[in-house]
Design an enzyme around this catalytic site. Structure first.
Site, mmCIF file in Angstrom:
data_model
loop_
_atom_site.group_PDB
_atom_site.id
_atom_site.type_symbol
_atom_site.label_atom_id
_atom_site.label_comp_id
_atom_site.label_asym_id
_atom_site.label_seq_id
_atom_site.Cartn_x
_atom_site.Cartn_y
_atom_site.Cartn_z
ATOM 1 N N GLU A 119 0.811 -1.223 0.000
ATOM 2 C CA GLU A 119 0.000 0.000 0.000
ATOM 3 C C GLU A 119 0.843 1.272 0.000
ATOM 4 O O GLU A 119 0.452 2.271 -0.617
ATOM 5 C CB GLU A 119 -0.953 0.005 1.199
ATOM 6 C CG GLU A 119 -2.129 -0.962 1.081
ATOM 7 C CD GLU A 119 -1.747 -2.408 1.350
ATOM 8 O OE1 GLU A 119 -0.638 -2.669 1.872
ATOM 9 O OE2 GLU A 119 -2.566 -3.301 1.022
ATOM 10 N N HIS A 158 -12.186 -5.530 8.221
ATOM 11 C CA HIS A 158 -12.855 -5.260 6.942
ATOM 12 C C HIS A 158 -14.097 -4.412 7.203
ATOM 13 O O HIS A 158 -15.093 -4.521 6.508
ATOM 14 C CB HIS A 158 -13.243 -6.557 6.228
ATOM 15 C CG HIS A 158 -12.081 -7.410 5.840
ATOM 16 N ND1 HIS A 158 -11.430 -8.230 6.740
ATOM 17 C CD2 HIS A 158 -11.420 -7.552 4.659
ATOM 18 C CE1 HIS A 158 -10.438 -8.861 6.112
ATOM 19 N NE2 HIS A 158 -10.411 -8.463 4.855
#
Ligand SMILES: Cc1ncc(C[n+]2csc(CCOP(=O)(O)OP(=O)(O)O)c2C)c(N)n1
Ligand SMILES: [Mg+2]
Lengths: 342, 327
Positions: free
Chosen positions: B60, B129
């Site tokens: 990322e 999540h």
């Protein structure tokens, strides 16, 4: 074949180019020394230095094309940005944090070089982040087909950061035209490289990415030029990135706020002087008959003049206006009436 | 005019903008052939090829960091972080680099990048999540933060984000991807960054919300309307820069303000809204500025009973409205 031709021919450089490189090493050193004097005299609050690293920087950057290629520097890159086009005045404007400082308009500490006019991307303080910017610049160059090479620099301590892995991995996958230069001076502030790295050479890591990792003696200006020229050639022709590790010496404390005698012995510091690239390059050129006493004298006078000029010029320039401190948080935050940066 | 899901509106915008401007690239994990784990970028790879739709390694920091560099050299990257929960490896690049590039270079360099990330709970995503991460970024000058709630806004705001010359974080509630539908006009339109919308007009209580909570706020308003409480709903749409005018205008009218957010209550984005309202509308207030927000536990638990316990829902908001209205 004279000794002169012999020295330049090995790396494809003429005498004028060799002298220009020597001048750059000497100029960077002279400005750097002036910065310390200004700091100790209380004129500027902070100095971070490139002394000992200049030979590698000048040698490597001389292989690039200013105006086309990109540089993402770090805080020791004084000789690199000078070689890439920045002027002594611009370096001093940053040192004095004046409004017209092209790096940041006096917003950042000295040593955080940047300049849109030279394709030198603005640099920050968190180490190693810049490798990803260089990879991104190289990605854009590849997509847009500009033929540009992106070069970035950092220390060996910084090379342990995760961004370095992420950046080399990505650059290698896409064969990006990028060069990472690790200037290994054996210390990250006070921590010696044996406590930073399990291997002696950062360059050995290149194999893990399937890219060339090259080691060069940072006091060997022409050796640095040669490996950089190969890396640039490779990058420009689609051969992908190169990791160049230059073994250099840090001739000063980490910064003006550091006391290196606390962690480096007097013997070590004295011995490190032998690794100074400036006298070595001088001797090399003198032996080859390229740097005559007359030329050296002329260069010394010119450089002293440039340093004096840059110092007095920067000192005379205005500080940033406090009213400008809210400008450029976003693109739309502009001065009310015209005005440029600063 | 067509009915589009929230997800389709975002996907359409990416394609339309990429057709308009060849400098736009999309990069992220699985965004290429697969079209993203939620299929938001589905079809882009086939249309624009792997040069402009890049399947990145699982890194990322690299996704954001190379976007910053590519933007400096003439591209306009739209980066996808697969889940907002995984944006933290890129935090340094977003906060230290992207946000500060223009300021630190005294306007010599900008950072025209858009970072899209699905966020939010209520989808059995558990701790990693489900997160709402907006408060980490709304704190930072130099960033713009958008959380749209309708397909119309998603399209108009994403277009504005991509065309903006500064870094924009664009958070998409994943529960809304397929469950929320709405009218989207055919032509090119934009919704300006930094403008809130009054999505229900009322008189007694202002409810301030964004993202999924903007929908739940409307449902709650409907419930309490039957009890005679008239609620005005302000959907912030952009969290930074904040539309103070619309926010304060509504609170000055109703005299009561309930801030709703899905994130943990303590130090969440709604805390800043409460502070601004308290400072700038104090003379108009008939009651305390109150909050309905997620509980202060480190994540949304997986088990459905626990997840329901965590999630703010229309009934919890309605309860908050009743309490505040009673002042
Ligand atoms: C992420 C981060 N951590 C810590 C620092 C503080 N710091 C600045 S320079 C430095 C040492 C860097 O050493 P090295 O990479 O070897 O470069 P050198 O200074 O030796 O050239 C440290 C710890 C920083 N700037 N950024
Ligand atoms: Mg070091």
């Amino acid at each position: 074949m004279t000794a002169t031709e012999h020295l330049g021919a090995a790396v494809g450089l003429g005498d004028d180019q060799l002298l220009a490189m020597y001048r750059m090493v000497a100029l960077a050193r002279a400005i750097d020394e002036r910065m310390w004097i200004l700091n100790r005299a209380g004129r500027v609050p902070f100095v971070i230095s490139g002394q000992g690293h200049e030979g590698a920087q000048v040698g490597i950057v001389s292989a690039l094309r200013p105006g086309l290629d990109w540089m993402v520097p770090y805080y020791r890159s004084i000789a690199a940005v000078l070689t890439f086009g920045m002027s002594p005045r611009e370096i001093m404007l940053a040192q004095y944090a004046k409004a017209s400082d092209p790096s940041s308009g006096g917003r950042q500490m000295p040593g955080h070089y940047g300049g849109a006019a030279y394709n030198i991307l603005s640099s920050s303080s968190p180490v190693a982040t810049q490798i990803l910017h260089a990879a991104g610049i190289a990605l854009a160059a590849q997509i847009r087909g500009t033929g540009q090479v992106a070069i970035t620099f950092m220390g060996e301590g910084s090379s342990n950061q995760g961004d370095v892995h992420e950046g080399l991995n990505f650059a290698a996958i896409h064969h990006l035209p990028m060069i990472l230069v690790v200037e290994n001076n054996g210390y990250a502030i006070s921590v010696p490289s044996v406590k930073e790295l399990a291997l002696p050479d950062v360059a050995a890591r290149a194999a893990g990415y399937g890219i060339p990792g090259v080691i060069v003696d940072g006091a060997d200006v022409l050796g640095a030029y040669r490996v950089a020229r190969e890396a640039v050639e490779r990058a420009r022709t689609g051969g992908g990135p190169t990791l160049i590790e230059a073994k250099v010496t840090r001739l000063t404390p980490h910064s003006s706020d550091d006391q290196q005698t606390k962690y480096r012995t007097a013997e070590e510091l004295a011995a490190e002087r032998a690794r100074d690239p400036l006298p070595r390059f001088r001797e090399q050129l003198a032996t080859a008959g390229i740097l005559t006493p007359e030329i050296e004298g002329r260069l010394a006078t010119e450089i002293a003049g440039l340093v004096d000029d840059a110092t007095s010029y920067a000192e005379s320039q205005p500080d940033p206006d406090p009213a400008s401190a809210t400008w450029y948080v976003y693109a739309e935050d502009r001065p009310a009436t015209g005005g440029g940066a600063g | 005019m067509a009915i589009r899901t929230f997800l389709e509106a975002i996907r359409d915008t990416l394609g339309e903008e990429m057709r308009r401007d060849p400098s736009i690239i999309v990069l992220g994990e699985d965004v290429g052939v697969k079209g993203g784990v939620f299929l938001v970028t589905d079809g882009l790879h086939a249309e624009f090829g792997e040069t402009r739709v890049i399947d990145t390694p699982l890194t990322e920091s690299m996704i954001v960091g190379t976007s910053i560099g590519a933007a400096a050299n003439g591209l306009r990257p739209v980066a996808e972080i697969q889940f907002a929960d995984f944006i933290f490896p890129a935090f340094n690049q977003i906060v230290s680099e992207a946000a500060r590039m223009r300021y630190r270079s005294n306007n010599a360099f900008g950072c025209p990048i858009t970072i899209r990330a699905p966020y939010g709970g209520g989808v059995h995503g558990a701790l990693y999540h489900s997160q709402s991460v907006e408060a980490f970024f709304t704190h930072v000058p130099g960033l713009k933060v958008i959380v749209p709630s309708t397909p119309y806004d998603a399209k108009g705001l994403l277009r504005s984000a991509i065309r903006d010359d500064d870094p924009v974080l664009f958070f998409e509630h994943k529960k809304m991807y397929r469950s929320v539908r709405g009218d989207v006009p055919d032509g090119e339109y934009t919704v300006p960054i930094g403008r809130a919308a009054v999505t229900r007009v009322g008189t007694r209580v202002t409810v301030v919300a964004y993202g999924l909570m903007a929908h739940y706020a409307l449902e709650a308003a409907e419930r309490v309307a039957e009890e005679g409480i008239s609620v005005e709903v302000v959907d912030l749409r952009t969290l930074r820069p904040l539309d103070r005018e619309t926010l304060l205008g509504s609170v000055r009218k109703t005299g009561k303000c309930l801030v709703v957010y899905e994130d943990n209550r303590f130090g969440g984005y709604g805390a800043e809204i409460a502070a601004i309202v308290a400072e700038e509308a104090f003379d108009y207030l008939d009651g305390p500025v109150m909050r309905v927000a997620g509980p202060d536990v480190p994540g949304v638990p997986y088990n459905h009973v626990l997840e329901d316990w965590f999630m703010v829902n229309p009934e919890k908001i309605a309860e908050g409205i009743r309490t505040l209205a009673a002042y």
